[in-house]
Design an enzyme around this catalytic site. Structure first.
Site, PDB file in Angstrom:
ATOM      1  N   SER A  78       0.841  -1.199   0.000  1.00 28.69           N
ATOM      2  CA  SER A  78       0.000   0.000   0.000  1.00 28.69           C
ATOM      3  C   SER A  78       0.877   1.251   0.000  1.00 28.69           C
ATOM      4  O   SER A  78       1.599   1.520   0.961  1.00 28.69           O
ATOM      5  CB  SER A  78      -0.905   0.011   1.234  1.00 28.69           C
ATOM      6  OG  SER A  78      -1.465   1.302   1.373  1.00 28.69           O
ATOM      7  N   HIS A 109      -0.985  -1.313  -4.425  1.00 20.62           N
ATOM      8  CA  HIS A 109      -2.292  -0.946  -3.871  1.00 20.62           C
ATOM      9  C   HIS A 109      -2.300   0.567  -3.645  1.00 20.62           C
ATOM     10  O   HIS A 109      -1.445   1.096  -2.931  1.00 20.62           O
ATOM     11  CB  HIS A 109      -2.507  -1.707  -2.562  1.00 20.62           C
ATOM     12  CG  HIS A 109      -3.843  -1.499  -1.941  1.00 20.62           C
ATOM     13  ND1 HIS A 109      -4.977  -2.184  -2.331  1.00 20.62           N
ATOM     14  CD2 HIS A 109      -4.226  -0.688  -0.921  1.00 20.62           C
ATOM     15  CE1 HIS A 109      -6.002  -1.793  -1.587  1.00 20.62           C
ATOM     16  NE2 HIS A 109      -5.580  -0.889  -0.721  1.00 20.62           N
ATOM     17  N   ASP A 167      -4.390   3.780  -2.386  1.00 20.22           N
ATOM     18  CA  ASP A 167      -5.513   4.158  -1.523  1.00 20.22           C
ATOM     19  C   ASP A 167      -5.938   5.605  -1.774  1.00 20.22           C
ATOM     20  O   ASP A 167      -5.273   6.537  -1.334  1.00 20.22           O
ATOM     21  CB  ASP A 167      -5.096   4.025  -0.056  1.00 20.22           C
ATOM     22  CG  ASP A 167      -4.999   2.576   0.376  1.00 20.22           C
ATOM     23  OD1 ASP A 167      -6.004   1.852   0.257  1.00 20.22           O
ATOM     24  OD2 ASP A 167      -3.909   2.175   0.839  1.00 20.22           O
ATOM     25  N   MET A 192      -8.453   8.522  -0.924  1.00 14.61           N
ATOM     26  CA  MET A 192      -9.367   8.894   0.172  1.00 14.61           C
ATOM     27  C   MET A 192      -9.891  10.312  -0.050  1.00 14.61           C
ATOM     28  O   MET A 192      -9.122  11.195  -0.439  1.00 14.61           O
ATOM     29  CB  MET A 192      -8.614   8.870   1.504  1.00 14.61           C
ATOM     30  CG  MET A 192      -8.008   7.534   1.842  1.00 14.61           C
ATOM     31  SD  MET A 192      -7.124   7.650   3.417  1.00 14.61           S
ATOM     32  CE  MET A 192      -6.612   5.961   3.620  1.00 14.61           C
ATOM     33  N   HIS A 225      -7.899   1.394  -4.699  1.00 16.86           N
ATOM     34  CA  HIS A 225      -8.916   1.230  -3.651  1.00 16.86           C
ATOM     35  C   HIS A 225      -9.550   2.596  -3.409  1.00 16.86           C
ATOM     36  O   HIS A 225      -8.938   3.484  -2.823  1.00 16.86           O
ATOM     37  CB  HIS A 225      -8.206   0.691  -2.396  1.00 16.86           C
ATOM     38  CG  HIS A 225      -9.082   0.574  -1.190  1.00 16.86           C
ATOM     39  ND1 HIS A 225      -8.575   0.351   0.071  1.00 16.86           N
ATOM     40  CD2 HIS A 225     -10.438   0.645  -1.032  1.00 16.86           C
ATOM     41  CE1 HIS A 225      -9.562   0.284   0.941  1.00 16.86           C
ATOM     42  NE2 HIS A 225     -10.702   0.471   0.302  1.00 16.86           N
ATOM     43  N   MET A 266     -11.663   4.881  -1.526  1.00 18.22           N
ATOM     44  CA  MET A 266     -12.367   5.189  -0.266  1.00 18.22           C
ATOM     45  C   MET A 266     -13.012   6.555  -0.439  1.00 18.22           C
ATOM     46  O   MET A 266     -12.608   7.563   0.151  1.00 18.22           O
ATOM     47  CB  MET A 266     -11.367   5.153   0.903  1.00 18.22           C
ATOM     48  CG  MET A 266     -11.041   3.741   1.333  1.00 18.22           C
ATOM     49  SD  MET A 266      -9.582   3.667   2.369  1.00 18.22           S
ATOM     50  CE  MET A 266      -8.326   3.636   1.117  1.00 18.22           C
ATOM     51  N   MET A 274     -11.951  -5.488   4.200  1.00 18.89           N
ATOM     52  CA  MET A 274     -11.189  -4.616   5.103  1.00 18.89           C
ATOM     53  C   MET A 274     -11.031  -5.320   6.441  1.00 18.89           C
ATOM     54  O   MET A 274     -12.006  -5.794   7.023  1.00 18.89           O
ATOM     55  CB  MET A 274     -11.924  -3.289   5.337  1.00 18.89           C
ATOM     56  CG  MET A 274     -12.013  -2.360   4.137  1.00 18.89           C
ATOM     57  SD  MET A 274     -10.467  -2.010   3.300  1.00 18.89           S
ATOM     58  CE  MET A 274      -9.470  -1.309   4.620  1.00 18.89           C
ATOM     59  N   GLY A 316      -9.190   4.243   6.443  1.00 11.48           N
ATOM     60  CA  GLY A 316      -8.881   5.658   6.672  1.00 11.48           C
ATOM     61  C   GLY A 316      -7.433   5.916   7.045  1.00 11.48           C
ATOM     62  O   GLY A 316      -6.923   6.999   6.791  1.00 11.48           O
ATOM     63  N   GLY A 327      -3.309   4.038   7.680  1.00 11.22           N
ATOM     64  CA  GLY A 327      -2.400   2.897   7.719  1.00 11.22           C
ATOM     65  C   GLY A 327      -2.004   2.624   9.157  1.00 11.22           C
ATOM     66  O   GLY A 327      -2.279   3.422  10.065  1.00 11.22           O
ATOM     67  N   ASP A 349      -7.087  -6.255   3.539  1.00 14.57           N
ATOM     68  CA  ASP A 349      -6.423  -4.951   3.675  1.00 14.57           C
ATOM     69  C   ASP A 349      -6.551  -4.437   5.100  1.00 14.57           C
ATOM     70  O   ASP A 349      -7.660  -4.156   5.570  1.00 14.57           O
ATOM     71  CB  ASP A 349      -7.094  -3.980   2.695  1.00 14.57           C
ATOM     72  CG  ASP A 349      -6.454  -2.600   2.663  1.00 14.57           C
ATOM     73  OD1 ASP A 349      -5.430  -2.382   3.349  1.00 14.57           O
ATOM     74  OD2 ASP A 349      -6.991  -1.735   1.938  1.00 14.57           O
ATOM     75  N   GLY A 350      -5.399  -4.281   5.773  1.00 16.37           N
ATOM     76  CA  GLY A 350      -5.368  -3.642   7.084  1.00 16.37           C
ATOM     77  C   GLY A 350      -4.742  -4.520   8.146  1.00 16.37           C
ATOM     78  O   GLY A 350      -5.243  -5.617   8.443  1.00 16.37           O
ATOM     79  N   GLY A 351      -3.618  -4.076   8.676  1.00 17.44           N
ATOM     80  CA  GLY A 351      -2.985  -4.790   9.782  1.00 17.44           C
ATOM     81  C   GLY A 351      -2.365  -6.122   9.396  1.00 17.44           C
ATOM     82  O   GLY A 351      -2.143  -6.972  10.257  1.00 17.44           O
ATOM     83  N   SER A 381       2.376  -0.554   6.254  1.00 17.17           N
ATOM     84  CA  SER A 381       3.484  -0.386   7.191  1.00 17.17           C
ATOM     85  C   SER A 381       4.399  -1.607   7.213  1.00 17.17           C
ATOM     86  O   SER A 381       5.610  -1.469   7.376  1.00 17.17           O
ATOM     87  CB  SER A 381       2.958  -0.056   8.588  1.00 17.17           C
ATOM     88  OG  SER A 381       1.772  -0.744   8.862  1.00 17.17           O
TER      89      SER A 381
HETATM   90  C1  DX5 Z   1      -6.524   1.710   5.131  1.00 16.07           C
HETATM   91  C2  DX5 Z   1      -6.004   1.453   3.743  1.00 16.07           C
HETATM   92  C3  DX5 Z   1      -4.928   0.461   3.743  1.00 16.07           C
HETATM   93  C4  DX5 Z   1      -3.710   0.831   4.551  1.00 16.07           C
HETATM   94  C5  DX5 Z   1      -3.081  -0.446   5.053  1.00 16.07           C
HETATM   95  O1  DX5 Z   1      -7.593   2.538   5.083  1.00 16.07           O
HETATM   96  O2  DX5 Z   1      -7.026   0.987   2.901  1.00 16.07           O
HETATM   97  O3  DX5 Z   1      -4.587   0.033   2.436  1.00 16.07           O
HETATM   98  O4  DX5 Z   1      -2.769   1.582   3.830  1.00 16.07           O
HETATM   99  O5  DX5 Z   1      -2.046  -0.130   5.915  1.00 16.07           O
HETATM  100  P1  DX5 Z   1      -1.449  -1.174   6.956  1.00 16.07           P
HETATM  101  O6  DX5 Z   1      -0.966  -2.364   6.149  1.00 16.07           O
HETATM  102  O7  DX5 Z   1      -0.344  -0.428   7.605  1.00 16.07           O
HETATM  103  O8  DX5 Z   1      -2.559  -1.560   7.894  1.00 16.07           O
HETATM  104 ZN    ZN Z   2      -6.495  -0.006   0.958  1.00 17.96          ZN
END
Ligand code: DX5
Ligand code: ZN
Length: 220
Positions: A7, A32, A34, A36, A65, A67, A136, A141, A143, A175-177, A198
């Protein structure tokens, strides 16, 4: 079968081109991206001019993606700036079916994204229009948030639902964590495309990518 989709949100924007060059040189195929809007999610990230600019130097598959409220407004612009796939939130589209059709009509791949609390039955009547489903595993919103455990069962349920409906080839992206601590759980549940922000861009980028590639290789 498996893909890592770093990402870009977690990259160092001061040296963005250099960082994207590094992940591509390491063999990463997906990026990826993002987008927003400060309305569907609290932050504003970046938009078409940035995508257009990085497209000039990158051959990666651009997984965008959105958002964004009513992302259908931006489909032609996304195509023009080089998106390969556009994923839209079921929660953000009044006319989800029409939006998915419009993405395909523009010549891109299409996917639906579901927030952690959004039920899987949102996709029941659009399954035939999906190239991928993105689950998700954080509230979108930002990272660097922690993986939401309840999503593990949701991944497994979705895999079963797609398989039972005859869509064995439709992959699940998560996606996420997603990081060294959670990657096994996510893969075990049935995800094939892993977004990691991250966990790729913090620390040693090449070593981080190796960690994911080793996990994939152990299962292939
Ligand atoms: C969150 C994004 C993710 C984010 C993931 O809203 O859609 O793509 O960048 O970041 P990590 O991998 O650090 O959770
Ligand atoms: Zn994303």
């Amino acid at each position: 079968m498996y893909e890592l989709a770093p990402s870009m949100l977690s990259a160092d924007f001061n040296i963005l081109g250099e960082q994207l060059g590094r992940i591509e040189a390491k063999g990463v195929k997906w990026l990826h991206i993002d987008v927003m809007d400060g309305a569907f999610v609290p932050q504003i990230s970046f938009g078409m001019p940035v995508i257009k600019s990085i497209r000039k130097k990158s051959g990666m598959f651009f997984d965008v993606h959105m958002m964004v409220e009513e992302p259908g407004r931006f489909i032609d612009d996304l195509k023009a700036c080089g998106a390969d796939m556009v994923t839209v939130h079921a929660e953000a589209c009044v006319h989800l079916d029409r939006t998915l059709q419009a993405i395909h009509d523009a010549g891109m791949k299409a996917g639906v994204v579901l927030n952690p609390a959004t039920p899987l039955n949102c996709i029941d009547y659009v399954m035939d229009r999906l190239d991928m489903v993105l689950l998700m595993s954080v509230n979108p919103g930002y990272g660097g948030q922690s993986y939401i455990k309840a999503v593990t069962q949701k991944i497994a349920d979705l895999r079963k639902k797609l398989d039972d409906a005859g869509y064995k080839n439709v992959p699940i992206e998560v996606d996420g964590g997603v990081n060294a601590k959670t990657v096994d759980e996510v893969l075990d549940a049935g995800a094939e495309i892993l977004v990691a922000g991250s966990a790729v861009f913090n620390g040693d980028i090449e070593k981080n990518i190796d960690m994911f590639n080793e996990k994939f290789a152990a299962r292939s």
